[in-house]
Design an enzyme around this catalytic site. Structure first.
Site, PDB file in Angstrom:
ATOM      1  N   GLY A 191       0.832  -1.207   0.000  1.00 39.17           N
ATOM      2  CA  GLY A 191       0.000   0.000   0.000  1.00 39.17           C
ATOM      3  C   GLY A 191       0.862   1.251   0.000  1.00 39.17           C
ATOM      4  O   GLY A 191       2.079   1.184   0.222  1.00 39.17           O
ATOM      5  N   LEU A 247      -8.964  -6.746   4.339  1.00 38.27           N
ATOM      6  CA  LEU A 247      -8.403  -6.729   2.984  1.00 38.27           C
ATOM      7  C   LEU A 247      -6.884  -6.902   2.984  1.00 38.27           C
ATOM      8  O   LEU A 247      -6.279  -6.987   1.908  1.00 38.27           O
ATOM      9  CB  LEU A 247      -8.734  -5.389   2.290  1.00 38.27           C
ATOM     10  CG  LEU A 247     -10.045  -5.301   1.496  1.00 38.27           C
ATOM     11  CD1 LEU A 247     -11.255  -5.516   2.381  1.00 38.27           C
ATOM     12  CD2 LEU A 247     -10.145  -3.947   0.804  1.00 38.27           C
ATOM     13  N   LYS A 278     -14.639 -11.105  17.527  1.00 39.41           N
ATOM     14  CA  LYS A 278     -15.299 -11.872  18.593  1.00 39.41           C
ATOM     15  C   LYS A 278     -15.385 -11.034  19.870  1.00 39.41           C
ATOM     16  O   LYS A 278     -16.439 -10.945  20.498  1.00 39.41           O
ATOM     17  CB  LYS A 278     -14.484 -13.154  18.835  1.00 39.41           C
ATOM     18  CG  LYS A 278     -15.075 -14.129  19.813  1.00 39.41           C
ATOM     19  CD  LYS A 278     -14.200 -15.375  19.873  1.00 39.41           C
ATOM     20  CE  LYS A 278     -13.846 -15.707  21.299  1.00 39.41           C
ATOM     21  NZ  LYS A 278     -12.663 -16.547  21.410  1.00 39.41           N
ATOM     22  N   TYR A 309      -0.834 -17.816  -1.757  1.00 37.84           N
ATOM     23  CA  TYR A 309      -1.998 -16.922  -1.842  1.00 37.84           C
ATOM     24  C   TYR A 309      -3.292 -17.737  -1.827  1.00 37.84           C
ATOM     25  O   TYR A 309      -4.172 -17.503  -0.992  1.00 37.84           O
ATOM     26  CB  TYR A 309      -1.889 -16.109  -3.124  1.00 37.84           C
ATOM     27  CG  TYR A 309      -2.951 -15.038  -3.313  1.00 37.84           C
ATOM     28  CD1 TYR A 309      -2.965 -13.896  -2.517  1.00 37.84           C
ATOM     29  CD2 TYR A 309      -3.923 -15.163  -4.301  1.00 37.84           C
ATOM     30  CE1 TYR A 309      -3.930 -12.904  -2.698  1.00 37.84           C
ATOM     31  CE2 TYR A 309      -4.888 -14.176  -4.492  1.00 37.84           C
ATOM     32  CZ  TYR A 309      -4.889 -13.048  -3.690  1.00 37.84           C
ATOM     33  OH  TYR A 309      -5.839 -12.074  -3.881  1.00 37.84           O
ATOM     34  N   TYR A 365     -15.266 -19.818  12.936  1.00 37.24           N
ATOM     35  CA  TYR A 365     -15.644 -18.814  13.959  1.00 37.24           C
ATOM     36  C   TYR A 365     -17.152 -18.579  13.918  1.00 37.24           C
ATOM     37  O   TYR A 365     -17.781 -18.349  14.955  1.00 37.24           O
ATOM     38  CB  TYR A 365     -14.896 -17.492  13.742  1.00 37.24           C
ATOM     39  CG  TYR A 365     -13.596 -17.406  14.526  1.00 37.24           C
ATOM     40  CD1 TYR A 365     -12.440 -18.030  14.069  1.00 37.24           C
ATOM     41  CD2 TYR A 365     -13.526 -16.720  15.733  1.00 37.24           C
ATOM     42  CE1 TYR A 365     -11.251 -17.967  14.783  1.00 37.24           C
ATOM     43  CE2 TYR A 365     -12.339 -16.643  16.454  1.00 37.24           C
ATOM     44  CZ  TYR A 365     -11.210 -17.271  15.981  1.00 37.24           C
ATOM     45  OH  TYR A 365     -10.037 -17.209  16.690  1.00 37.24           O
TER      46      TYR A 365
HETATM   47  P1  NAD Z   1      -3.041  -4.242  -2.630  1.00 38.00           P
HETATM   48  O1  NAD Z   1      -1.751  -4.969  -2.596  1.00 38.00           O
HETATM   49  O2  NAD Z   1      -3.113  -2.937  -3.343  1.00 38.00           O
HETATM   50  O3  NAD Z   1      -3.590  -4.000  -1.155  1.00 38.00           O
HETATM   51  C1  NAD Z   1      -3.301  -4.840  -0.070  1.00 38.00           C
HETATM   52  C2  NAD Z   1      -3.019  -3.952   1.141  1.00 38.00           C
HETATM   53  O4  NAD Z   1      -2.751  -4.794   2.268  1.00 38.00           O
HETATM   54  C3  NAD Z   1      -1.797  -3.059   0.953  1.00 38.00           C
HETATM   55  O5  NAD Z   1      -2.092  -1.751   1.362  1.00 38.00           O
HETATM   56  C4  NAD Z   1      -0.745  -3.709   1.861  1.00 38.00           C
HETATM   57  O6  NAD Z   1       0.225  -2.799   2.336  1.00 38.00           O
HETATM   58  C5  NAD Z   1      -1.617  -4.291   2.956  1.00 38.00           C
HETATM   59  N1  NAD Z   1      -0.991  -5.401   3.673  1.00 38.00           N
HETATM   60  C6  NAD Z   1      -0.356  -6.487   3.151  1.00 38.00           C
HETATM   61  N2  NAD Z   1       0.078  -7.275   4.142  1.00 38.00           N
HETATM   62  C7  NAD Z   1      -0.317  -6.696   5.315  1.00 38.00           C
HETATM   63  C8  NAD Z   1      -0.156  -7.025   6.678  1.00 38.00           C
HETATM   64  N3  NAD Z   1       0.489  -8.145   7.063  1.00 38.00           N
HETATM   65  N4  NAD Z   1      -0.671  -6.189   7.604  1.00 38.00           N
HETATM   66  C9  NAD Z   1      -1.323  -5.058   7.249  1.00 38.00           C
HETATM   67  N5  NAD Z   1      -1.480  -4.689   5.959  1.00 38.00           N
HETATM   68  C10 NAD Z   1      -0.982  -5.499   5.011  1.00 38.00           C
HETATM   69  O7  NAD Z   1      -4.120  -5.251  -3.225  1.00 38.00           O
HETATM   70  P2  NAD Z   1      -5.651  -5.034  -3.610  1.00 38.00           P
HETATM   71  O8  NAD Z   1      -5.792  -5.347  -5.027  1.00 38.00           O
HETATM   72  O9  NAD Z   1      -6.137  -3.739  -3.089  1.00 38.00           O
HETATM   73  O10 NAD Z   1      -6.329  -6.220  -2.785  1.00 38.00           O
HETATM   74  C11 NAD Z   1      -6.988  -6.005  -1.559  1.00 38.00           C
HETATM   75  C12 NAD Z   1      -7.604  -7.299  -1.074  1.00 38.00           C
HETATM   76  O11 NAD Z   1      -8.571  -7.750  -2.033  1.00 38.00           O
HETATM   77  C13 NAD Z   1      -6.605  -8.430  -0.894  1.00 38.00           C
HETATM   78  O12 NAD Z   1      -6.938  -9.160   0.257  1.00 38.00           O
HETATM   79  C14 NAD Z   1      -6.791  -9.277  -2.123  1.00 38.00           C
HETATM   80  O13 NAD Z   1      -6.472 -10.611  -1.888  1.00 38.00           O
HETATM   81  C15 NAD Z   1      -8.274  -9.078  -2.408  1.00 38.00           C
HETATM   82  N6  NAD Z   1      -8.564  -9.298  -3.837  1.00 38.00           N
HETATM   83  C16 NAD Z   1      -8.168  -8.387  -4.780  1.00 38.00           C
HETATM   84  C17 NAD Z   1      -8.418  -8.642  -6.116  1.00 38.00           C
HETATM   85  C18 NAD Z   1      -7.998  -7.679  -7.203  1.00 38.00           C
HETATM   86  O14 NAD Z   1      -8.153  -8.001  -8.390  1.00 38.00           O
HETATM   87  N7  NAD Z   1      -7.502  -6.503  -6.890  1.00 38.00           N
HETATM   88  C19 NAD Z   1      -9.064  -9.830  -6.499  1.00 38.00           C
HETATM   89  C20 NAD Z   1      -9.411 -10.741  -5.510  1.00 38.00           C
HETATM   90  C21 NAD Z   1      -9.178 -10.462  -4.185  1.00 38.00           C
HETATM   91  N1  UDP Z   2      -7.035 -10.792  19.179  1.00 37.02           N
HETATM   92  C1  UDP Z   2      -6.796  -9.520  18.727  1.00 37.02           C
HETATM   93  N2  UDP Z   2      -7.583  -8.500  19.182  1.00 37.02           N
HETATM   94  C2  UDP Z   2      -8.599  -8.709  20.064  1.00 37.02           C
HETATM   95  C3  UDP Z   2      -8.842 -10.022  20.498  1.00 37.02           C
HETATM   96  C4  UDP Z   2      -8.037 -11.054  20.038  1.00 37.02           C
HETATM   97  O1  UDP Z   2      -5.898  -9.271  17.921  1.00 37.02           O
HETATM   98  O2  UDP Z   2      -9.267  -7.735  20.422  1.00 37.02           O
HETATM   99  C5  UDP Z   2      -6.194 -11.873  18.638  1.00 37.02           C
HETATM  100  C6  UDP Z   2      -5.412 -12.567  19.735  1.00 37.02           C
HETATM  101  O3  UDP Z   2      -4.039 -12.437  19.412  1.00 37.02           O
HETATM  102  C7  UDP Z   2      -5.813 -14.010  19.618  1.00 37.02           C
HETATM  103  C8  UDP Z   2      -6.555 -14.129  18.323  1.00 37.02           C
HETATM  104  O4  UDP Z   2      -7.050 -12.839  18.060  1.00 37.02           O
HETATM  105  O5  UDP Z   2      -4.693 -14.846  19.562  1.00 37.02           O
HETATM  106  C9  UDP Z   2      -7.695 -15.087  18.375  1.00 37.02           C
HETATM  107  O6  UDP Z   2      -8.542 -14.706  19.430  1.00 37.02           O
HETATM  108  P1  UDP Z   2      -9.555 -15.752  20.119  1.00 37.02           P
HETATM  109  O7  UDP Z   2     -10.242 -15.028  21.224  1.00 37.02           O
HETATM  110  O8  UDP Z   2     -10.406 -16.345  19.076  1.00 37.02           O
HETATM  111  O9  UDP Z   2      -8.634 -16.898  20.595  1.00 37.02           O
HETATM  112  P2  UDP Z   2      -7.621 -17.012  21.825  1.00 37.02           P
HETATM  113  O10 UDP Z   2      -7.386 -15.645  22.402  1.00 37.02           O
HETATM  114  O11 UDP Z   2      -8.308 -17.901  22.758  1.00 37.02           O
HETATM  115  O12 UDP Z   2      -6.402 -17.588  21.187  1.00 37.02           O
END
Ligand code: NAD
Ligand code: UDP
Ligand code: UDP
Length: 327
Positions: A44, A79, A111, A151, A165
């Site tokens: 992004g 996303l 949750k 992916y 969930y």
């Molecule tokens: P993109 O790469 O432009 O956007 C993805 C965003 O996620 C980016 O801003 C990136 O920095 C952020 N990101 C990646 N890993 C991350 C992480 N670990 N923590 C926080 N942020 C993270 O792609 P897009 O095309 O905008 O796609 C968005 C979503 O839609 C994705 O989940 C993708 O799988 C889904 N999708 C897109 C398409 C398409 O054609 N564009 C089709 C099917 C599904």
């Molecule tokens: N979690 C989070 N934000 C919240 C609550 C949970 O990021 O407000 C994360 C937390 O790291 C946890 C995961 O979500 O490991 C799954 O949460 P869940 O309550 O389902 O499971 P548990 O905590 O029992 O592993």
């Protein structure tokens, strides 16, 4: 002033600084929501959301969804995940972690907050489909150990987690299977076919068609997808998906290349290159479910959408050239 439908909803958009996410953040703000965008800027860009910084209803959090996140929200659009093959294959282990650990954390958050949560899944869950067009009840044909698996399987596992969930914790879930989407703010170097072909045409460079260009895709304009995601989120709690969102208009990649050459008025020749491994042969959504359950269907046809996208790239490439000259 008329009160907007979304007034007061606190909405988290993970991946909100990306291509789709930034358009979604804008549409949610227009709908009157308070938007929290969480993004680690892996693919992004701040440029995508910079015009939102002045809006007091918008907040940006630099955060990686593979780590827990504690905030208070009513709705979550998950996303976060690189989406272009070159991007998701660059660090495949991180891609799986983002889909799987990211889903667990966001589901845990939903949750705790009793929030509604939507997963941006993908047509890639169908793999190289043997059924055409693809309906939601088709289980897919995915290579579990190939270069696209980080992916595809990551997204499939995320879907599993969403439904577990839902069954185990009664979470309100929504799963959208998004088909190929294009539009302004795609990155010029992301390797996706629409951005590649437009940039190549605007630079009068050869248009790189992989294989013989007979593989098909169905391209949906970004505003249609954003609208579909919001309709899905607003739907009755009994509607969980998975639901296909995409444009059923199917074209071969060679046809797409010729369209873009014509629309840009380019002199670029087509150049045929090797087909990447596991590249799906045909892809087209059956959107009957989205039509029936959400009253949604795409409204922007490919020519109109490509014109807008070409205008965006003309402008952004000009700006890039100006910046490079200024250095
Ligand atoms: P993109 O790469 O432009 O956007 C993805 C965003 O996620 C980016 O801003 C990136 O920095 C952020 N990101 C990646 N890993 C991350 C992480 N670990 N923590 C926080 N942020 C993270 O792609 P897009 O095309 O905008 O796609 C968005 C979503 O839609 C994705 O989940 C993708 O799988 C889904 N999708 C897109 C398409 C398409 O054609 N564009 C089709 C099917 C599904
Ligand atoms: N979690 C989070 N934000 C919240 C609550 C949970 O990021 O407000 C994360 C937390 O790291 C946890 C995961 O979500 O490991 C799954 O949460 P869940 O309550 O389902 O499971 P548990 O905590 O029992 O592993
Ligand atoms: N493609 C192509 N030339 C390019 C980029 C992609 O012919 O420069 C092809 C690619 O092989 C695939 C289709 O276009 O068949 C769509 O590719 P993209 O990476 O955009 O999306 P995905 O394969 O994930 O649907």
């Amino acid at each position: 002033m008329t009160k907007k439908i979304g007034a007061g909803r606190r909405v988290l958009v993970t991946g909100g600084a990306g291509f789709l996410g930034s358009h979604l953040c804008e549409a949610l703000l227009d709908d009157g929501c308070d938007v929290l965008c969480a993004d680690n800027f892996y693919t992004g860009r701040k440029e995508n959301i910079v015009r939102l910084f002045a809006d007091p209803h918008f907040e940006l959090l630099r955060h990686d969804v593979t780590f827990p996140l504690y905030v208070e929200v009513d709705e979550i659009y998950n996303l976060a995940c690189p989406a272009a093959p070159t991007h998701y294959q660059y660090d495949p282990v991180q891609t799986t972690k983002t889909s799987v650990h990211g889903a667990i954390n966001m589901l845990g958050l939903a949750k705790r907050c009793r929030a509604k949560i939507l997963q941006a899944s993908t047509s890639e869950v169908y793999g190289d489909p043997t059924v055409h067009p693809q309906r939601e009840d088709y289980w897919g044909n995915v290579n579990p150990i190939g270069v696209r698996s980080c992916y595809d399987e990551g997204k499939r596992c995320a879907e599993t987690l969403f439904f577990d969930y839902h069954r185990q914790h009664r979470l309100r879930i929504k799963v959208a299977r998004i088909f190929n989407t294009y539009g302004p703010r795609m990155q010029e170097n992301d390797g996706r076919v629409v951005s590649n072909f437009i940039v190549q045409c605007l630079r009068n460079e050869p248009v790189t068609v992989f294989g013989r260009g007979q593989q098909t895709r169905s391209f949906c304009y970004v505003s249609d997808i954003v609208h579909g995601l919001m309709k899905l989120m607003a739907s009755d709690d009994t509607i969980t998906g998975p639901v296909n969102l995409g444009n059923p208009g199917e074209v071969t990649i060679a046809e797409l290349a010729r369209m873009i050459v014509e629309l840009t008025g380019s002199e670029s020749p087509l150049e045929y290159r090797a087909l990447p491994r596991d590249d799906p042969g045909r892809r087209k959504p059956d959107i009957g479910l989205a039509q029936a359950q959400l009253g949604w269907w795409p409204t922007v046809d490919l020519t109109a959408g490509l014109r807008d996208t070409i205008a965006y790239f003309r402008n952004s490439l000009d700006l890039t050239a100006v910046r490079t000259r200024a250095r």
